[in-house]
Enzyme design. Structure first.
Site, mmCIF file in Angstrom:
data_model
loop_
_atom_site.group_PDB
_atom_site.id
_atom_site.type_symbol
_atom_site.label_atom_id
_atom_site.label_comp_id
_atom_site.label_asym_id
_atom_site.label_seq_id
_atom_site.Cartn_x
_atom_site.Cartn_y
_atom_site.Cartn_z
ATOM 1 N N ASP A 13 -23.917 -24.108 -21.786
ATOM 2 C CA ASP A 13 -24.974 -23.576 -22.648
ATOM 3 C C ASP A 13 -26.345 -24.022 -22.160
ATOM 4 O OD1 ASP A 13 -23.404 -22.148 -24.319
ATOM 5 O OD2 ASP A 13 -23.456 -23.565 -25.993
ATOM 6 N N ARG A 25 -18.725 -27.548 -36.418
ATOM 7 C CA ARG A 25 -19.523 -26.319 -36.491
ATOM 8 C C ARG A 25 -19.054 -25.466 -37.679
ATOM 9 N NH1 ARG A 25 -20.787 -21.184 -32.605
ATOM 10 N NH2 ARG A 25 -23.026 -21.401 -32.578
ATOM 11 N N ASN A 44 -15.267 -22.823 -29.829
ATOM 12 C CA ASN A 44 -16.356 -23.791 -29.968
ATOM 13 C C ASN A 44 -16.029 -25.122 -30.627
ATOM 14 O OD1 ASN A 44 -18.716 -22.532 -28.759
ATOM 15 N ND2 ASN A 44 -18.377 -20.912 -30.252
ATOM 16 N N ASP A 80 -22.990 -13.526 -30.702
ATOM 17 C CA ASP A 80 -22.610 -13.915 -32.067
ATOM 18 C C ASP A 80 -23.533 -13.286 -33.118
ATOM 19 O OD1 ASP A 80 -21.442 -15.290 -34.108
ATOM 20 O OD2 ASP A 80 -21.792 -17.283 -33.284
ATOM 21 N N TRP A 120 -21.123 -31.392 -23.591
ATOM 22 C CA TRP A 120 -21.791 -30.151 -23.926
ATOM 23 C C TRP A 120 -23.213 -30.157 -23.327
ATOM 24 C CZ3 TRP A 120 -26.276 -29.345 -26.835
ATOM 25 C CH2 TRP A 120 -26.594 -27.989 -27.011
ATOM 26 N N CYS A 175 -15.465 -18.572 -22.576
ATOM 27 C CA CYS A 175 -16.588 -19.442 -22.923
ATOM 28 C C CYS A 175 -16.055 -20.459 -23.913
ATOM 29 C CB CYS A 175 -17.684 -18.599 -23.560
ATOM 30 S SG CYS A 175 -19.047 -19.549 -24.244
ATOM 31 N N ASP A 195 -15.116 -16.721 -27.006
ATOM 32 C CA ASP A 195 -15.665 -18.073 -27.182
ATOM 33 C C ASP A 195 -14.658 -18.977 -27.905
ATOM 34 O OD1 ASP A 195 -17.576 -20.065 -27.075
ATOM 35 O OD2 ASP A 195 -19.150 -18.874 -28.021
HETATM 36 C C1 DGJ Z 1 -21.409 -20.935 -27.756
HETATM 37 C C2 DGJ Z 1 -21.670 -20.204 -26.471
HETATM 38 O O1 DGJ Z 1 -21.582 -21.083 -25.399
HETATM 39 C C3 DGJ Z 1 -23.041 -19.537 -26.560
HETATM 40 O O2 DGJ Z 1 -23.331 -18.888 -25.351
HETATM 41 C C4 DGJ Z 1 -23.053 -18.572 -27.710
HETATM 42 O O3 DGJ Z 1 -22.159 -17.524 -27.463
HETATM 43 C C5 DGJ Z 1 -22.682 -19.293 -28.990
HETATM 44 N N1 DGJ Z 1 -21.450 -20.014 -28.870
HETATM 45 C C6 DGJ Z 1 -22.580 -18.320 -30.128
HETATM 46 O O4 DGJ Z 1 -22.160 -18.918 -31.284
#
Ligand code: DGJ
Length: 747
Positions: free
Chosen positions: A558, A453, A490, A377, A208, A536, A488
């Site tokens: 990011d 997260r 994550n 977000d 990351w 993303c 996204d």
């Molecule tokens: C992770 C993304 O890479 C960011 O650009 C952003 O959108 C955040 N998530 C939002 O939670």
């Protein structure tokens, strides 16, 4: 053009045959280029010719399909040796055990990494696949292999791209055994390289905020594995490889075999070198924790593994891939639309999103010439932090008392398209969705559910979850005039259980999840064709040719520090086209590493991809606004060249290099764009004189500077030969300096 099988003439000479097949001309994607696929029945040799490559396979006397040649295009009459099993080396490698099989099963005496392994209910695990038949249709070839006694057929599917010579390969296994068979591993393909003793491998890895590092290591005897076994593509490795004959990697020279897997789930690419020095690259589903129960009559298809070859170095390998992606893979191919200049609210507002705040940002963004305003977000459910809200895809009534419409209308009235952030595959335990459906997440019964997260992964393999996700996003798009989705994702998978189905079906989750994800995206695109989608995953953790078939662009990291970004963006371009990568100008000092940089440096760094702005522009003063406006305008003038042109990496920023430079040349040759960076000045050493590439020698080009200085006395107009051989001297003094120069062809 669709056509059926092949015709050929030949002369058999001992074991050698003349290949004089009449090529089957195919629709070419680029100019006069042609592709052909032919089969010579007597020698049992298949031959594919496309662009600058030939790919040749043969069936040995034992029925095993093997690779005979893959490299620079051969002449039509060139002779090839008939396929035969590898010779015996010792009792450890008996005859045939090291045959470079196109698609080797685990069984018989095959000791190489198998493409497929199965087991039968009675414990039998032996499978030997022999040639059964084939079918040629245009630029596609299907070859059926079979193990008759076991009742297993595997169909190999080849699609050859006439424009680049890149071949896509996939496989389908069918169970005709009359009993249940379990597939333990299944690759898309094995790519066999010629024998060599000096190969080296390039691959991409990272983490990351530090994705897309380029690594190089010698290929030695044994196996090197690139993989993700956490459910999605990942950023630890990207499913791309390049292998060079030698270890002297050069942008413009050298024989390079390269490939990329079109799969967004757990994947694996292994690079094996056997005792003879043959290199075999096998890629597909990651066999780790994989198991696919095949009922009688059922089949399973692998993802597609694309690969190509060039003798013009890693630079050309990248350009071939870029062209292939833009003309064969991404939505809208062969002419995907150009990326708009976007504004994204994330770094400016975090979760502190309100209708009024977004409107203010939109007003400022419009003044800069931004074409697409994206609210990130924080707009939905109880999303005031990352602790809550995922799963509840309706606008937060306090933040948007009148829904999204007033903001969307405002953005449109400012002349911009409107985009919105979603993370549809996830759920926070603190959400209405989870309270209602706690069983919808990946988990093992009675075991803890690890949060990352503060979120869990919805089990998209379940049809009810798939339907919920589809309808939630479909509703969002149907009820609101939205032109862009930032999709996204994550976190990785943990505890990937699927308790709702029978135990021997549960491991199908790895494949069914991704297929349902692709199905949702495909259906959304069909129902909302005007909506652009960005992939993303905490930055660049979901970038592969599978997701790129369904999304228009990706967010590569990011990390928006413009200096770190030089390396990140450079790494990205080894595998993916610069026009697919979004790059934002954000605030200084940067939040990731607190490095301070000028707005010029930030803009020029971001202009190497799809330009975006992610800063808190409410805080920018007039001078900053004016400068930003200037760069946005300048970018619009060069974006076709940057996004769709041919990229030349002139000086690499990898390994913390203080200097770097890239050049993009428009496909019609009308323009070239040069970006040069100096992260750190060194003594009185000037930046190297930059010699351009890819220009027309005879043509004349006039240069103009976007930002920076060139040596006094540089001619305003000079020939392609001049710029490519004498070059241009950029002047930069100090740290974090950047220069941008445009060359316009004038005759
Ligand atoms: C992770 C993304 O890479 C960011 O650009 C952003 O959108 C955040 N998530 C939002 O939670």
């Amino acid at each position: 053009m669709r056509c059926s099988t092949i015709s050929s003439r030949y002369v058999l000479l001992g074991l050698l045959v003349w290949l004089t097949c009449v090529p089957v001309a195919l629709a070419a994607s680029a100019g006069a280029q042609r592709a052909s696929i032919s089969y010579h029945a007597d020698s049992q040799i298949f031959r594919m010719d496309a662009a600058h490559i030939s790919y040749i396979m043969g069936v040995g006397p034992n029925g095993i399909l093997q690779t005979l040649y893959w490299g620079e295009r051969l002449q039509p009459r060139d002779r090839l040796r008939k396929a035969k099993p590898s010779h015996k080396r010792s009792s450890w490698e008996p005859k045939g055990s090291l045959t470079p099989q196109e698609y080797g099963a685990w069984g018989g005496n095959n000791v190489l990494t198998p493409a497929i392994k199965v087991h039968f209910a009675d414990g039998n695990r032996d499978l030997v696949l022999r040639y059964e038949g084939h079918h040629i249709d245009g630029n596609e070839l299907k070859i059926t292999l079979t193990d008759k006694r076991a009742g297993i057929d595997v169909t190999l599917h080849y699609v050859v791209d006439p424009g680049t010579g890149i071949i896509g390969r996939s496989a389908r296994v069918e169970n005709h055994s009359g009993q249940v068979v379990t597939v333990d591993r299944m690759a898309a393909a094995t790519w066999n390289l010629p024998r060599g003793d000096d190969y080296s491998l390039r691959y991409l890895g990272g983490k990351w905020a530090g994705e897309w590092n380029l690594y190089t290591r010698p290929v030695t005897q044994g196996t090197m594995v690139l993989q993700s076994r956490r459910g999605s593509t990942g950023d630890k490795n990207n499913p791309w490889f390049a292998i060079e004959d030698g270890d002297d990697w050069q942008e413009a020279n050298g024989r390079v075999w390269f490939g990329a897997l079109a799969w967004s789930g757990s994947w694996r690419i292994s690079v094996d070198q056997d005792v003879f020095g043959h290199v075999h690259v096998t890629g597909g589903f990651n066999p780790f924790d994989f198991s696919w129960r095949l009922e009688p009559g059922a089949s399973l298809r692998s993802p597609t593994f694309y690969a190509g070859y060039t003798d013009q170095g890693i630079g050309e390998a990248s350009r071939l891939l870029h062209h292939f992606e833009l003309t064969r893979i991404v939505p809208g191919y062969p002419h995907p639309p150009l990326r708009r200049v976007l504004y994204n609210s994330w770094e400016a507002t975090g979760f502190d999103v309100t209708a009024a705040g977004q409107m203010k940002l939109a007003e400022r963004a419009a003044k800069l010439g931004v074409e697409l305003f994206v609210m990130d977000d924080g707009w939905f459910g109880e999303r005031n932090s990352d602790h809550a809200g995922l799963g509840d895809w309706f606008a937060n009534p306090e933040k948007f008392p009148h829904g999204l419409k007033p903001l969307i209308d405002k953005v449109h009235s400012l002349g911009m398209a409107f985009g919105i952030w979603v993370e549809p595959e996830m759920v926070n335990p603190d959400s209405d969705l989870y309270r209602e459906h706690p069983d919808w997440v990946l988990h093992f019964k009675g075991r803890p559910r690890t949060q990352a997260r503060h979120q869990l992964v919805l089990n998209l393999a379940r049809d009810d979850v798939r339907d919920y996700v589809f309808h939630a996003i479909d509703r969002l798009l149907s009820n609101n005039d939205i032109q862009f989705l930032k999709w996204d994702y994550n976190r990785y998978w943990t505890e990937p259980g699927w308790p709702g189905v029978a135990p021997d079906e549960q491991q199908k989750v790895y494949v069914k999840y991704i297929r349902n994800l692709y199905g949702i995206l495909r259906e959304l695109r069909k129902r909302h064709p005007g909506v652009e989608i960005e992939s993303c995953s905490s930055g660049g953790a979901r970038v592969d040719l599978g997701i790129l078939g369904l999304t228009d662009e990706v967010w590569p990291s990011d990390n928006t520090d413009p200096s770190d970004r030089l390396t990140i963006q450079d790494g990205f371009t080894y595998a993916y086209a610069p026009g697919l990568m979004m790059a934002w100008v954000t605030d200084s000092p940067n939040w990731v590493n607190h490095r301070a940089t000028s707005l010029d440096f930030r803009f020029l760094s971001s202009m190497q991809g799809g330009l975006g702005i992610g800063a808190n522009i409410l805080e920018w003063n007039d001078a900053q606004m004016d400068k930003a406006k200037y760069y946005v305008e300048a970018y619009k003038n060069i974006r076709r060249t940057v996004q769709r042109g041919r990229l030349y990496r002139l000086i690499s920023p990898q390994h913390q290099s203080p200097y770097s430079a890239t050049e993009s040349v428009a496909r019609d040759g009308s323009q070239a764009v040069l970006f040069a960076f100096q992260r750190m000045g060194h003594e009185a050493t000037p930046h190297s004189r930059l010699r351009l590439r890819g220009l027309d020698r005879q043509a004349r080009y006039r240069y103009r500077v976007i930002h920076g200085k060139v040596l006094k006395g540089t001619p305003d107009v000079a020939s392609g030969s001049y710029w490519m051989n004498y070059g241009i001297q950029i002047l930069m003094r100090g740290d974090m300096q950047a220069t941008g120069v445009v060359f316009e062809r004038i005759d």
